[in-house]
Design an enzyme around this catalytic site. Structure first.
Site, mmCIF file in Angstrom:
data_model
loop_
_atom_site.group_PDB
_atom_site.id
_atom_site.type_symbol
_atom_site.label_atom_id
_atom_site.label_comp_id
_atom_site.label_asym_id
_atom_site.label_seq_id
_atom_site.Cartn_x
_atom_site.Cartn_y
_atom_site.Cartn_z
ATOM 1 N N HIS A 209 0.883 -1.170 0.000
ATOM 2 C CA HIS A 209 0.000 0.000 0.000
ATOM 3 C C HIS A 209 0.923 1.224 0.000
ATOM 4 C CE1 HIS A 209 -4.047 -1.861 0.776
ATOM 5 N NE2 HIS A 209 -3.239 -2.892 0.961
ATOM 6 N N CYS A 240 -7.456 -0.047 3.843
ATOM 7 C CA CYS A 240 -7.846 -1.159 4.705
ATOM 8 C C CYS A 240 -8.847 -0.654 5.727
ATOM 9 C CB CYS A 240 -6.634 -1.767 5.392
ATOM 10 S SG CYS A 240 -7.119 -3.110 6.479
HETATM 11 P P1 HMG Z 1 -17.709 -12.725 13.676
HETATM 12 O O1 HMG Z 1 -18.691 -11.628 13.957
HETATM 13 O O2 HMG Z 1 -16.755 -13.093 14.734
HETATM 14 O O3 HMG Z 1 -18.341 -14.077 13.171
HETATM 15 O O4 HMG Z 1 -16.907 -12.289 12.356
HETATM 16 P P2 HMG Z 1 -19.742 -14.728 13.274
HETATM 17 O O5 HMG Z 1 -19.523 -16.159 12.973
HETATM 18 O O6 HMG Z 1 -20.404 -14.347 14.579
HETATM 19 O O7 HMG Z 1 -20.552 -14.064 12.072
HETATM 20 C C1 HMG Z 1 -21.083 -12.768 12.110
HETATM 21 C C2 HMG Z 1 -22.201 -12.693 11.074
HETATM 22 O O8 HMG Z 1 -21.634 -12.855 9.774
HETATM 23 C C3 HMG Z 1 -23.210 -13.810 11.212
HETATM 24 O O9 HMG Z 1 -24.431 -13.321 10.720
HETATM 25 C C4 HMG Z 1 -22.689 -14.880 10.274
HETATM 26 O O10 HMG Z 1 -23.711 -15.735 9.829
HETATM 27 C C5 HMG Z 1 -22.145 -14.043 9.137
HETATM 28 P P3 HMG Z 1 -25.671 -13.079 11.713
HETATM 29 O O11 HMG Z 1 -25.942 -14.400 12.359
HETATM 30 O O12 HMG Z 1 -25.193 -12.045 12.706
HETATM 31 O O13 HMG Z 1 -26.762 -12.605 10.803
HETATM 32 N N1 HMG Z 1 -21.007 -14.659 8.421
HETATM 33 C C6 HMG Z 1 -20.906 -14.671 7.074
HETATM 34 N N2 HMG Z 1 -21.719 -14.228 6.089
HETATM 35 C C7 HMG Z 1 -21.304 -14.387 4.823
HETATM 36 N N3 HMG Z 1 -20.118 -14.957 4.507
HETATM 37 C C8 HMG Z 1 -19.276 -15.406 5.446
HETATM 38 C C9 HMG Z 1 -19.667 -15.274 6.792
HETATM 39 N N4 HMG Z 1 -19.080 -15.592 7.970
HETATM 40 C C10 HMG Z 1 -19.924 -15.216 8.938
HETATM 41 N N5 HMG Z 1 -18.111 -15.938 5.099
HETATM 42 C C11 HMG Z 1 -15.786 -12.888 10.302
HETATM 43 C C12 HMG Z 1 -15.918 -13.137 11.794
HETATM 44 C C13 HMG Z 1 -14.568 -13.643 9.845
HETATM 45 C C14 HMG Z 1 -17.048 -13.391 9.635
HETATM 46 C C15 HMG Z 1 -15.651 -11.368 10.069
HETATM 47 O O14 HMG Z 1 -14.662 -10.873 10.901
HETATM 48 C C16 HMG Z 1 -15.314 -10.998 8.641
HETATM 49 O O15 HMG Z 1 -16.088 -11.211 7.725
HETATM 50 N N6 HMG Z 1 -14.129 -10.413 8.436
HETATM 51 C C17 HMG Z 1 -13.663 -10.075 7.086
HETATM 52 C C18 HMG Z 1 -12.860 -8.848 7.123
HETATM 53 C C19 HMG Z 1 -12.260 -8.582 5.777
HETATM 54 O O16 HMG Z 1 -12.730 -8.994 4.734
HETATM 55 N N7 HMG Z 1 -11.177 -7.802 5.797
HETATM 56 C C20 HMG Z 1 -10.518 -7.393 4.626
HETATM 57 C C21 HMG Z 1 -9.646 -8.432 4.002
HETATM 58 S S1 HMG Z 1 -7.997 -8.530 4.640
HETATM 59 C C22 HMG Z 1 -7.154 -7.259 3.839
HETATM 60 O O17 HMG Z 1 -7.740 -6.422 3.227
HETATM 61 C C23 HMG Z 1 -5.658 -7.263 3.847
HETATM 62 C C24 HMG Z 1 -5.049 -7.733 2.509
HETATM 63 O O18 HMG Z 1 -5.441 -6.897 1.445
HETATM 64 C C25 HMG Z 1 -3.533 -7.751 2.560
HETATM 65 C C26 HMG Z 1 -2.916 -6.454 3.100
HETATM 66 O O19 HMG Z 1 -3.147 -5.374 2.558
HETATM 67 O O20 HMG Z 1 -2.184 -6.582 4.063
HETATM 68 C C27 HMG Z 1 -5.515 -9.156 2.211
HETATM 69 MG MG MG Z 2 -4.358 -4.945 0.946
#
Ligand code: HMG
Ligand code: MG
Length: 301
Positions: A209, A240
């Site tokens: 980034h 991010c």
């Molecule tokens: P949580 O709240 O601990 O998990 O989140 P949960 O199991 O309690 O789920 C929360 C809600 O999400 C629930 O819905 C689940 O059903 C639903 P509710 O019952 O409240 O209606 N859920 C989902 N829905 C759709 N698809 C799924 C899913 N999983 C749960 N897969 C969780 C934990 C992992 C889900 C959450 O923290 C999350 O989604 N995080 C993603 C964050 C993300 O995408 N970050 C960006 C990517 S990383 C990045 O950008 C860095 C990178 O570019 C490299 C760099 O630059 O360094 C890669």
């Molecule tokens: Mg990234």
């Protein structure tokens, strides 16, 4: 000094870019964006994330985007998955490759995927089993590889150990992410040298980034180290959501301009990328980040 003769660009704009834009882009525009990227010569386009819509509302339409876009032969369209549920949903939607998240930063891990680093590694082991059963190649991201917005300095040895662990678990490639763009060339070199003792260069990618304008200098160092896979984002989209102040990925246009100038082949057409950058930035509430795009009405590619 020898540089790689060719480089594989991994376009992360539709995922890493759009996940952080304040304006939500309509599904048909996302599909159009990916279809246009598919005509530029890119061989890898990270299409979206199968994430919770509560966490990343910008990509809530992941299934519609993935199923609506044209999958051109010869191009891979990996998607990001944060957990086994996302991976299973992705497989069910027809995804053929995924990327997963890891980090040495405890607090960044908690803010990003709501678990500890150790819990995440256990989840990754489960995901890799699911992926293996479905013959899905898995790319592993290591975020905060050069610094964390919460803990500050990150020991490069921890990054090297994590990279080795992800390879042992079954990832085919590791993308080393400078999530908040704090790396400088000497720091980058030190981290890469330690990682390269554990993982060969052909399995490594870099993901910078450009928060402090260091991304191209850091990429140059990675090229010197023999790394030939570079993540970038057209128009310099993104940032991010869990790292306040982090700006977008290094712009694909700028990386391409540098690689073209160095005689390193990518197979990607700079003028076409410039056009796609203008197309997508036109839908966002923010200015173009690519220097090359701002400077040129069209450049020789
Ligand atoms: P949580 O709240 O601990 O998990 O989140 P949960 O199991 O309690 O789920 C929360 C809600 O999400 C629930 O819905 C689940 O059903 C639903 P509710 O019952 O409240 O209606 N859920 C989902 N829905 C759709 N698809 C799924 C899913 N999983 C749960 N897969 C969780 C934990 C992992 C889900 C959450 O923290 C999350 O989604 N995080 C993603 C964050 C993300 O995408 N970050 C960006 C990517 S990383 C990045 O950008 C860095 C990178 O570019 C490299 C760099 O630059 O360094 C890669
Ligand atoms: Mg990234």
């Amino acid at each position: 000094m020898t540089f790689p003769k060719s480089v594989k660009l991994v376009e992360v704009g539709p995922r890493d870019g759009l996940q952080n834009e304040s304006k939500t882009i309509p599904t048909n525009i996302k599909i159009d964006f990916i279809n246009r990227l598919s005509e530029t010569g890119l061989s890898v386009i990270e299409a979206t994330s199968f994430v919770s819509p509560k966490w990343i509302p910008q990509l809530a339409d992941h299934r519609e985007v993935f199923q609506g876009m044209t999958k051109k032969s010869g191009i891979s369209y990996p998607v990001f998955v944060p957990n086994d549920r996302g991976l299973k949903n992705a497989v069910e939607a027809g995804v053929k490759e995924v990327a997963i998240f890891s980090t040495p930063s405890e607090e960044f891990c908690r803010r990003n995927i709501n678990c500890t680093v150790e819990e995440n590694l256990q989840n990754i082991a489960v995901m890799l089993n699911t992926a293996k059963a479905n013959q899905i190649p898995v790319r592993g991201y290591i975020s905060c590889a050069l610094g964390s917005p919460y803990e500050g300095e990150i020991d490069p040895k921890t990054v090297a150990d994590l990279a080795e662990k992800l390879i042992q678990l079954g990832c085919y490639e590791i993308s080393l992410g400078d999530t908040i763009g704090v790396g400088t060339p000497t720091k980058t070199k030190k981290m890469l040298e330690l990682v390269l003792k554990k993982v060969p260069p052909e399995k490594l990618a870099v993901h910078f980034h450009d928060t402090y304008g260091q991304a191209l200098a850091n990429i140059y160092v990675a090229l010197e180290c023999g790394i030939a896979i570079i993540d970038s984002s057209v128009g310099g989209l993104g940032g991010c959501p869990y790292a306040k102040g982090a700006t977008g990925n290094v712009a694909t246009e700028d990386v391409l301009y540098m690689l073209n100038g160095m005689g390193i082949k990518t197979g990607v057409d700079l003028n076409k990328i410039i056009e796609v950058g203008r197309f997508i930035v036109g839908f966002l509430d923010r200015p173009m980040q690519s220097k090359v795009n701002l400077a040129n009405k069209g450049v020789k590619s």
